[in-house]
Every structure is written in structure tokens, then in C-alpha cells.
Design a protein around this motif. Sequence first.
Motif, PDB file in Angstrom:
ATOM      1  N   MET A   1       0.830  -1.173   0.000  1.00  0.00           N
ATOM      2  CA  MET A   1       0.000   0.000   0.000  1.00  0.00           C
ATOM      3  C   MET A   1       0.875   1.236   0.000  1.00  0.00           C
ATOM      4  O   MET A   1       1.897   1.279   0.668  1.00  0.00           O
ATOM      5  N   GLN A   2       0.442   2.250  -0.760  1.00  0.00           N
ATOM      6  CA  GLN A   2       1.187   3.503  -0.849  1.00  0.00           C
ATOM      7  C   GLN A   2       0.241   4.705  -0.755  1.00  0.00           C
ATOM      8  O   GLN A   2      -0.952   4.579  -1.043  1.00  0.00           O
ATOM      9  N   ILE A   3       0.817   5.834  -0.409  1.00  0.00           N
ATOM     10  CA  ILE A   3       0.140   7.121  -0.511  1.00  0.00           C
ATOM     11  C   ILE A   3       0.752   7.823  -1.707  1.00  0.00           C
ATOM     12  O   ILE A   3       1.979   7.909  -1.817  1.00  0.00           O
ATOM     13  N   LYS A   4      -0.095   8.316  -2.599  1.00  0.00           N
ATOM     14  CA  LYS A   4       0.378   9.062  -3.771  1.00  0.00           C
ATOM     15  C   LYS A   4      -0.340  10.406  -3.803  1.00  0.00           C
ATOM     16  O   LYS A   4      -1.572  10.457  -3.811  1.00  0.00           O
ATOM     17  N   LEU A   5       0.431  11.489  -3.813  1.00  0.00           N
ATOM     18  CA  LEU A   5      -0.128  12.844  -3.860  1.00  0.00           C
ATOM     19  C   LEU A   5       0.402  13.576  -5.083  1.00  0.00           C
ATOM     20  O   LEU A   5       1.609  13.544  -5.346  1.00  0.00           O
ATOM     21  N   SER A   6      -0.489  14.262  -5.783  1.00  0.00           N
ATOM     22  CA  SER A   6      -0.046  15.099  -6.886  1.00  0.00           C
ATOM     23  C   SER A   6       0.650  16.335  -6.313  1.00  0.00           C
ATOM     24  O   SER A   6       0.424  16.712  -5.147  1.00  0.00           O
ATOM     25  N   ASP A   7       1.489  16.951  -7.107  1.00  0.00           N
ATOM     26  CA  ASP A   7       2.191  18.156  -6.654  1.00  0.00           C
ATOM     27  C   ASP A   7       1.203  19.247  -6.265  1.00  0.00           C
ATOM     28  O   ASP A   7       1.397  19.951  -5.269  1.00  0.00           O
ATOM     29  N   ARG A   8       0.125  19.386  -7.028  1.00  0.00           N
ATOM     30  CA  ARG A   8      -0.864  20.432  -6.732  1.00  0.00           C
ATOM     31  C   ARG A   8      -1.598  20.136  -5.425  1.00  0.00           C
ATOM     32  O   ARG A   8      -1.922  21.042  -4.666  1.00  0.00           O
ATOM     33  N   ALA A   9      -1.853  18.863  -5.143  1.00  0.00           N
ATOM     34  CA  ALA A   9      -2.490  18.501  -3.872  1.00  0.00           C
ATOM     35  C   ALA A   9      -1.573  18.853  -2.702  1.00  0.00           C
ATOM     36  O   ALA A   9      -2.030  19.383  -1.684  1.00  0.00           O
ATOM     37  N   VAL A  10      -0.290  18.592  -2.847  1.00  0.00           N
ATOM     38  CA  VAL A  10       0.665  18.942  -1.791  1.00  0.00           C
ATOM     39  C   VAL A  10       0.656  20.446  -1.559  1.00  0.00           C
ATOM     40  O   VAL A  10       0.635  20.909  -0.415  1.00  0.00           O
ATOM     41  N   GLU A  11       0.630  21.225  -2.618  1.00  0.00           N
ATOM     42  CA  GLU A  11       0.579  22.684  -2.483  1.00  0.00           C
ATOM     43  C   GLU A  11      -0.683  23.123  -1.745  1.00  0.00           C
ATOM     44  O   GLU A  11      -0.641  24.026  -0.912  1.00  0.00           O
ATOM     45  N   TRP A  12      -1.814  22.480  -2.048  1.00  0.00           N
ATOM     46  CA  TRP A  12      -3.061  22.820  -1.360  1.00  0.00           C
ATOM     47  C   TRP A  12      -2.927  22.554   0.139  1.00  0.00           C
ATOM     48  O   TRP A  12      -3.288  23.403   0.955  1.00  0.00           O
ATOM     49  N   ASP A  15      -0.727  25.178   1.763  1.00  0.00           N
ATOM     50  CA  ASP A  15      -1.400  26.475   1.881  1.00  0.00           C
ATOM     51  C   ASP A  15      -2.506  26.465   2.931  1.00  0.00           C
ATOM     52  O   ASP A  15      -2.601  27.369   3.759  1.00  0.00           O
ATOM     53  N   GLU A  16      -3.354  25.464   2.893  1.00  0.00           N
ATOM     54  CA  GLU A  16      -4.519  25.420   3.782  1.00  0.00           C
ATOM     55  C   GLU A  16      -4.167  25.113   5.234  1.00  0.00           C
ATOM     56  O   GLU A  16      -4.808  25.620   6.149  1.00  0.00           O
ATOM     57  N   LEU A  17      -3.187  24.245   5.447  1.00  0.00           N
ATOM     58  CA  LEU A  17      -2.813  23.855   6.801  1.00  0.00           C
ATOM     59  C   LEU A  17      -1.588  24.614   7.315  1.00  0.00           C
ATOM     60  O   LEU A  17      -1.095  24.326   8.407  1.00  0.00           O
ATOM     61  N   LEU A  18      -1.117  25.565   6.500  1.00  0.00           N
ATOM     62  CA  LEU A  18       0.060  26.372   6.866  1.00  0.00           C
ATOM     63  C   LEU A  18       1.243  25.476   7.237  1.00  0.00           C
ATOM     64  O   LEU A  18       1.895  25.656   8.266  1.00  0.00           O
ATOM     65  N   LEU A  19       1.501  24.500   6.374  1.00  0.00           N
ATOM     66  CA  LEU A  19       2.551  23.526   6.638  1.00  0.00           C
ATOM     67  C   LEU A  19       3.929  24.075   6.300  1.00  0.00           C
ATOM     68  O   LEU A  19       4.085  24.829   5.347  1.00  0.00           O
ATOM     69  N   GLU A  20       4.879  23.647   7.095  1.00  0.00           N
ATOM     70  CA  GLU A  20       6.280  23.977   6.863  1.00  0.00           C
ATOM     71  C   GLU A  20       7.071  22.681   6.799  1.00  0.00           C
ATOM     72  O   GLU A  20       6.577  21.621   7.199  1.00  0.00           O
ATOM     73  N   LYS A  21       8.295  22.778   6.322  1.00  0.00           N
ATOM     74  CA  LYS A  21       9.145  21.587   6.283  1.00  0.00           C
ATOM     75  C   LYS A  21       9.216  20.967   7.672  1.00  0.00           C
ATOM     76  O   LYS A  21       9.376  21.670   8.669  1.00  0.00           O
ATOM     77  N   GLY A  22       9.074  19.651   7.711  1.00  0.00           N
ATOM     78  CA  GLY A  22       9.106  18.932   8.983  1.00  0.00           C
ATOM     79  C   GLY A  22       7.728  18.651   9.556  1.00  0.00           C
ATOM     80  O   GLY A  22       7.603  17.848  10.483  1.00  0.00           O
ATOM     81  N   ASP A  23       6.675  19.293   9.031  1.00  0.00           N
ATOM     82  CA  ASP A  23       5.320  19.042   9.519  1.00  0.00           C
ATOM     83  C   ASP A  23       4.811  17.690   9.024  1.00  0.00           C
ATOM     84  O   ASP A  23       5.328  17.129   8.056  1.00  0.00           O
ATOM     85  N   LEU A  57       4.747   9.008   3.411  1.00  0.00           N
ATOM     86  CA  LEU A  57       5.247   9.603   2.170  1.00  0.00           C
ATOM     87  C   LEU A  57       5.769  10.981   2.520  1.00  0.00           C
ATOM     88  O   LEU A  57       5.045  11.793   3.111  1.00  0.00           O
ATOM     89  N   ASN A  58       7.019  11.250   2.176  1.00  0.00           N
ATOM     90  CA  ASN A  58       7.580  12.581   2.380  1.00  0.00           C
ATOM     91  C   ASN A  58       7.630  13.276   1.026  1.00  0.00           C
ATOM     92  O   ASN A  58       8.218  12.756   0.083  1.00  0.00           O
ATOM     93  N   LYS A  59       6.986  14.432   0.954  1.00  0.00           N
ATOM     94  CA  LYS A  59       6.958  15.183  -0.293  1.00  0.00           C
ATOM     95  C   LYS A  59       7.112  16.664   0.043  1.00  0.00           C
ATOM     96  O   LYS A  59       6.371  17.188   0.869  1.00  0.00           O
ATOM     97  N   ASP A  60       8.066  17.313  -0.581  1.00  0.00           N
ATOM     98  CA  ASP A  60       8.360  18.733  -0.347  1.00  0.00           C
ATOM     99  C   ASP A  60       8.589  19.039   1.126  1.00  0.00           C
ATOM    100  O   ASP A  60       8.192  20.084   1.628  1.00  0.00           O
TER     101      ASP A  60
END
Length: 96
Positions: A1-12, A15-23, A57-60
Motif C-alpha cells: 500500500m502507498q500514498i500518492k499525492l499530486s504536486d498540486r495537492a501537496v501545495e493545497w 497552503d490550507e494547513l500552513l505547513l512547513e518543512k518537517g510538519d 510519504l515525504n513530499k516537499d
Amino acid sequence: MQIKLSDRAVEWFKDELLLEKGDTVRFFVRYGGSSPLQEGFSLGMNKEDPMDPGITLNKDGVTFFIEERDIWYFQDHNLIVNYDEKTDGPVYSYEK
């Protein structure tokens, strides 16, 4: 099993959760709603620290995860997260 996120989903999420590196963002099972996988259950998400991550999954610089206790929900399907421009939010789908 995997988690797959599009780049645009990661950006959302960033932006919405005010995420920073390490979150970290958890995808979790919640009672109620509808799902093509489990009737009477649906998928939720929240910014929180992992306790017992089963899938990650670690992305950005952000780690997205599912706790070990919630893996049953996916029935050996991958979680696919894309961005929907019409609703301006994530859309979840599943693939075997």
C-alpha cells in the motif's frame, strides 16, 4: 500500500494547513460519511504527529502518513490524492 499525492495537492495542503518543512499530516478513518471502500466510514485528514505510522510519504519536506491501526480501511488499495480546481480542495481515490 502507498500514498500518492499530486504536486498540486501537496501545495493545497501546505497552503490550507500552513505547513512547513518537517510538519506531518495524518490521513485517518472516521465513522460516518461514504467511501467506495468501507460503507459507513470515510477518510479524514489532520495536521498531527505520528504515533505508530504504518505508511508514510515525504513530499516537499512534509510527511503524510496513515497510522498502522487505520490500514484496514484501505483493503490493499493505494490512496491517491489529487487536487480538484472546481471544489478547490483534495479529491481522494483508490487503486489496487
